[in-house]
Design a protein around this motif. Structure first.
Motif, short mmCIF file in Angstrom:
data_model
loop_
_atom_site.label_atom_id
_atom_site.label_comp_id
_atom_site.label_asym_id
_atom_site.label_seq_id
_atom_site.Cartn_x
_atom_site.Cartn_y
_atom_site.Cartn_z
N ALA A 30 14.58 -13.06 68.10
CA ALA A 30 14.00 -11.75 67.81
C ALA A 30 13.14 -11.27 68.98
CB ALA A 30 13.16 -11.82 66.54
N ILE A 31 13.18 -9.96 69.21
CA ILE A 31 12.42 -9.38 70.31
C ILE A 31 10.93 -9.38 69.98
CG2 ILE A 31 12.03 -7.27 71.65
CD1 ILE A 31 15.00 -6.59 71.17
N ASN A 32 10.59 -8.98 68.78
CA ASN A 32 9.18 -8.84 68.39
C ASN A 32 8.80 -9.85 67.31
OD1 ASN A 32 8.47 -6.54 70.05
ND2 ASN A 32 9.79 -5.33 68.71
N ILE A 33 7.72 -10.57 67.55
CA ILE A 33 7.16 -11.49 66.57
C ILE A 33 5.77 -10.96 66.23
CG2 ILE A 33 6.61 -13.87 65.99
CD1 ILE A 33 9.52 -13.49 66.89
N ILE A 34 5.61 -10.39 65.05
CA ILE A 34 4.34 -9.81 64.65
C ILE A 34 3.66 -10.76 63.68
CG2 ILE A 34 3.19 -7.89 63.47
CD1 ILE A 34 6.54 -7.41 65.18
N VAL A 35 2.45 -11.19 64.02
CA VAL A 35 1.71 -12.14 63.20
C VAL A 35 0.45 -11.47 62.67
CG1 VAL A 35 0.46 -14.33 63.14
CG2 VAL A 35 2.59 -14.14 64.46
N ASP A 36 0.33 -11.41 61.35
CA ASP A 36 -0.89 -10.95 60.70
C ASP A 36 -1.56 -12.19 60.12
OD1 ASP A 36 -2.89 -9.58 59.44
OD2 ASP A 36 -1.61 -8.50 58.04
N PRO A 37 -2.57 -12.74 60.81
CA PRO A 37 -3.13 -14.04 60.40
C PRO A 37 -4.11 -13.91 59.24
CG PRO A 37 -4.29 -13.22 62.31
CD PRO A 37 -3.23 -12.19 61.99
N ILE A 38 -3.58 -13.76 58.06
CA ILE A 38 -4.39 -13.42 56.89
C ILE A 38 -5.17 -14.63 56.38
CG2 ILE A 38 -4.27 -12.57 54.51
CD1 ILE A 38 -1.56 -11.24 55.37
N PHE A 39 -6.50 -14.55 56.48
CA PHE A 39 -7.31 -15.64 55.93
C PHE A 39 -8.76 -15.23 55.63
CE2 PHE A 39 -7.48 -16.14 60.58
CZ PHE A 39 -8.85 -16.11 60.80
N GLY A 40 -9.16 -13.99 55.91
CA GLY A 40 -10.55 -13.64 55.65
C GLY A 40 -10.85 -12.16 55.75
N ASP A 41 -12.06 -11.79 55.34
CA ASP A 41 -12.53 -10.41 55.42
C ASP A 41 -14.04 -10.41 55.15
OD1 ASP A 41 -12.39 -7.70 55.82
OD2 ASP A 41 -11.22 -7.25 54.02
N ASN A 42 -14.67 -9.31 55.47
CA ASN A 42 -16.12 -9.15 55.22
C ASN A 42 -16.95 -10.29 55.80
OD1 ASN A 42 -15.77 -6.72 53.68
ND2 ASN A 42 -15.04 -7.99 51.98
N GLY A 43 -16.55 -10.76 56.97
CA GLY A 43 -17.34 -11.73 57.69
C GLY A 43 -17.10 -13.19 57.38
N LYS A 44 -16.17 -13.51 56.49
CA LYS A 44 -15.95 -14.92 56.13
C LYS A 44 -14.51 -15.15 55.69
CE LYS A 44 -17.67 -14.04 51.45
NZ LYS A 44 -18.70 -14.38 50.44
N VAL A 104 4.22 -0.42 58.75
CA VAL A 104 4.49 0.86 59.42
C VAL A 104 4.52 0.66 60.93
CG1 VAL A 104 3.71 3.23 59.79
CG2 VAL A 104 3.51 2.19 57.52
N LEU A 105 3.60 -0.16 61.44
CA LEU A 105 3.58 -0.47 62.87
C LEU A 105 4.91 -1.04 63.32
CD1 LEU A 105 1.72 -0.91 65.49
CD2 LEU A 105 1.49 -3.25 64.65
N ILE A 106 5.42 -2.02 62.58
CA ILE A 106 6.70 -2.63 62.92
C ILE A 106 7.84 -1.62 62.83
CG2 ILE A 106 8.42 -4.34 62.18
CD1 ILE A 106 6.01 -6.05 61.21
N GLY A 107 7.87 -0.87 61.73
CA GLY A 107 8.93 0.11 61.55
C GLY A 107 8.96 1.14 62.65
N GLU A 108 7.79 1.60 63.06
CA GLU A 108 7.73 2.62 64.12
C GLU A 108 8.11 2.04 65.47
OE1 GLU A 108 7.17 6.61 65.34
OE2 GLU A 108 7.56 5.63 63.42
N MET A 109 7.72 0.80 65.73
CA MET A 109 8.12 0.18 67.00
C MET A 109 9.63 -0.04 67.06
SD MET A 109 5.06 -2.43 68.06
CE MET A 109 5.70 -2.50 69.74
N LEU A 110 10.23 -0.30 65.90
CA LEU A 110 11.70 -0.44 65.88
C LEU A 110 12.40 0.90 66.06
CD1 LEU A 110 12.21 -3.18 63.15
CD2 LEU A 110 12.65 -3.37 65.60
N ARG A 111 11.63 1.98 65.96
CA ARG A 111 12.14 3.31 66.34
C ARG A 111 11.93 3.57 67.84
NH1 ARG A 111 9.30 6.58 61.28
NH2 ARG A 111 11.01 6.33 59.77
#
Length: 276
Positions: free
Chosen positions: A102-116, A223-230
């Protein structure tokens, strides 16, 4: 050749609550992208406000999918890696990346919010998730996650110099391009987004809303991924995604319902349609 681009999405699936794959799949679909879900776990609801959800974990599933796709010579234009939750899933996702072209590997490292970290994560998990960053094309942490990954103290306000410092530390971890959401400003009324690419930082701020909803980060990255694929560049794609999330929030704020149910993304999906 198949005229529709394909994205593999490694993320959790929530039945109620408008988060994760529940948001990602309709967004990518309406943008003309085939979203191929690879659930990391199944949940009756998301974990933010409905009480403890019913959960079915899927150990080994990512690896089995990867081998099946490799056997059938199935490839993807992009990989979207979101909620992983376990060291096993982190390692399996890295192997999935290695098996793909794959050309693009998008990683959203989900593990926290609000400072912790979220209650089910700790510093050990933060260290482990760092291992996937060198394999990414783009990472999309929120400000809390970016701060924890960079090893800097979280603050409720932030200067441009501190954002540059955080991005520099993320680059040292192996990040290539970085989009940081929920960036606090020196002014409490503003909330922003940082885009770091080729050693250049751009900051965009908007008025902070008084209400927050779960799942908006998943919508943003989709949306970021979809738009970049455009074939739109990263900066313009991030602005497009940022504006769409704002539209969803503004629409949802018109109605009196529990915010834990997420934004009314269905009412705004038509904005993502572009006639070829």
């Amino acid at each position: 050749m198949k005229p529709v681009k394909r994205v593999a999405v490694i993320h959790d699936l929530c039945g109620v609550g408008k988060a994760a794959l529940t948001n990602i799949m309709p967004v990518l679909s309406v943008m003309g992208i085939e979203a191929c879900p690879i659930p990391t776990m199944l949940l009756s609801t998301h974990t933010g406000g409905f009480g403890p959800p019913e959960v079915v974990k899927l150990p080994g599933y990512i690896d089995r999918c990867s081998k099946h796709y490799e056997k059938n010579e199935i490839e993807f234009h992009s990989l979207f890696i979101g909620y992983l939750g376990t060291e096993e899933n982190i390692e399996a996702s890295i192997e999935f990346i290695k098996a793909q072209s794959a050309i693009n590997i998008i990683v959203d490292p989900i593990f926290g919010d609000n400072g912790k970290c979220y209650s089910n994560f700790n510093d050990d998990y933060v260290e482990k998730i760092k291992g996937i960053i060198p394999f990414s094309t783009i990472i999309t942490p929120n400000f809390t996650e970016a701060s924890l990954l960079a090893g800097v103290e979280y603050e409720d306000s932030c200067t441009e110099e501190k954002i540059k410092s955080i991005c520099g530390k993320l680059v040292k971890l192996g990040a290539s391009s970085i989009v940081i959401t929920s960036v606090p400003s020196e002014y409490s009324s503003l909330i922003g987004m940082a885009i770091y690419e080729e050693h250049e930082l751009k900051l965009i701020y908007k008025e902070r809303k008084n209400t927050s909803y779960p799942g908006t980060g998943d919508i943003f990255t989709s949306v970021l991924i979809g738009e970049m694929l455009r074939e739109t560049n990263l900066y313009e794609s991030a602005i497009y995604a940022h504006n769409f999330v704002s539209e969803c929030i503004e629409e949802s704020m018109k109605y009196d319902y529990p915010t834990k149910e997420g934004v009314l993304v269905e009412r705004k999906l038509s904005l993502l349609i572009k006639i070829a």
